[in-house]
Scaffold this motif. Sequence first.
Motif, PDB file in Angstrom:
ATOM      1  N   ALA A  89      16.458  -5.926  14.885  1.00  0.00           N
ATOM      2  CA  ALA A  89      17.154  -4.776  14.615  1.00  0.00           C
ATOM      3  C   ALA A  89      17.196  -4.460  12.977  1.00  0.00           C
ATOM      4  O   ALA A  89      17.372  -5.436  12.322  1.00  0.00           O
ATOM      5  CB  ALA A  89      18.633  -5.018  14.826  1.00  0.00           C
ATOM      6  N   PRO A  90      17.082  -3.345  12.831  1.00  0.00           N
ATOM      7  CA  PRO A  90      16.689  -2.749  11.185  1.00  0.00           C
ATOM      8  C   PRO A  90      18.336  -2.586  10.748  1.00  0.00           C
ATOM      9  O   PRO A  90      18.183  -2.127   9.378  1.00  0.00           O
ATOM     10  CB  PRO A  90      16.235  -1.357  11.296  1.00  0.00           C
ATOM     11  N   SER A  91      19.456  -2.915  11.338  1.00  0.00           N
ATOM     12  CA  SER A  91      20.621  -2.617  10.503  1.00  0.00           C
ATOM     13  C   SER A  91      21.586  -3.152  11.542  1.00  0.00           C
ATOM     14  O   SER A  91      21.417  -3.391  12.857  1.00  0.00           O
ATOM     15  CB  SER A  91      21.033  -1.188  10.572  1.00  0.00           C
ATOM     16  N   TRP A  92      22.883  -3.289  10.956  1.00  0.00           N
ATOM     17  CA  TRP A  92      23.863  -3.811  11.937  1.00  0.00           C
ATOM     18  C   TRP A  92      24.295  -2.983  13.244  1.00  0.00           C
ATOM     19  O   TRP A  92      24.384  -3.333  14.492  1.00  0.00           O
ATOM     20  CB  TRP A  92      25.140  -4.118  11.184  1.00  0.00           C
ATOM     21  N   ARG A  93      24.273  -1.572  12.982  1.00  0.00           N
ATOM     22  CA  ARG A  93      24.652  -0.782  14.174  1.00  0.00           C
ATOM     23  C   ARG A  93      23.509  -0.818  15.199  1.00  0.00           C
ATOM     24  O   ARG A  93      23.806  -1.000  16.287  1.00  0.00           O
ATOM     25  CB  ARG A  93      24.767   0.889  13.300  1.00  0.00           C
TER      26      ARG A  93
END
Lengths: 265, 207
Positions: free
Chosen positions: A206-210
Amino acid sequence: MFWPMDDFLWPFLAGLPLALALPLLGTLLRLRDEWLATLGLAHLAAAAALAGMGLGLAAVWGAPVGAMLGALGKTLARQRNNSVYAVMILGGWSLMLLIAANSALGHALAQALVDGQLYFAGDREAFLAATVALLCLWALPWLTPRLIRARLLPSFERANHLPAWRWHLGFDLLVALTVAVATATLGLMATFALVFVPAWLAFRHAPSWRRAWRFSTGVGIAAYGLAFALALGLDQPFGPVLVLLLVSALILDGFVRRGPRDAGV
Amino acid sequence: MNPWLRLEGVVAGYGRPVVGPVSLELGPGEVLGLAGPNGAGKSTLIAAILGEAPVFAGHVERAHGLTVAHLPQRPIRPLELPLTGQEWLRCMGVSADGMPGHLAGILQRRMDRLSGGEFQLLSLWAALAGAGQLVLLDEPTNNLDPAHVHLAAEAIMARREARATLLVSHDQDFLQRVCSRILTLGAMRGGGHGCGRQQSGTTHPPS
């Protein structure tokens, strides 16, 4: 339909909210290096469920007692590491088998908790699962930034005299409750797999936490749905099918990332 | 004006005294540099102010309600972490307004995929641009190349007015450039046993 929907609707609905909530918790447990928590709390939950069943209580009512006691004990001991959970696993496992051996429940029932008994879940289990999932969806947006900050900058809480025990204990109890309900519904290893594997894959990709939350819940729900259909269609136990699917996804991901020679997970 | 931070004869350490006695005062708008050789106890003194290292003698006084920001000597960065710089700043309640362009350009990247210098600069920004009134910076120039050291110095200078900043560094040029005063901690005497050890702390303006 290739399965009798009326008989399996409640079991399916009982597991679905857990397939959403457990991967969300898994991302935070992985962040905190506490992913073994699930297995430790699940063993305590299974032991307590078995003890409760000996007293005539349903597994979903007995299980939370053991898991909550484990979470409280961990907080009171001020321990936050995988060693504590290893102790819980060992203690929960021995208690579970000793209760089974010394009661009319027998070993088969203890094994059912480990393997999972999703097909016996009804509206009561579905209601509890939906409740804990909603609790997670309500609490996690508030807990998450605090838990991330506590992990990456632990000095911040002490230096600013923040009541950090609130969010640490709150998260521990949330995990304990969800894992307990999941253990009594999905089984011990299926619960652990839903916490452990989707979060691991999300941390890789994933590129971000979201996006990590979307990714992990997507993997959890997809694996759950596929495992449910396969287990019913092939007349196999649900728990092992789900775990096998998730482990296969992990191994496949390792192959894709690094090639067959270095595909260790 | 009353100081925001006052240390009086502080002796601190882990298990045994490592630093002290040290006395100092720090008020808003000041940037106090802590200099000294390895083992002088600079980071331990920061830990004592944070409440993380036991204080054996003397006392640390902080103004009532003072908020604290901290840049550790080695900020924690897990090997795998799907958290962008933007998300990290949001967790810290820090705005990206006024951030140098180079730093703003990396905010959408995962923190575990930043270079050591980029990560250090982001961590420094998180400490400087938040609500912390007392800013404790432990070796802020770690991993920074000269261009990034320049950016770090500018960021500290630009935000010093509403803050009291205590800064540990081995980089004398950096200390001279950004500090209004420098406290030099002396090397320990007594061969590593705390009892009776004395340590000098002298402040002087940058030359």
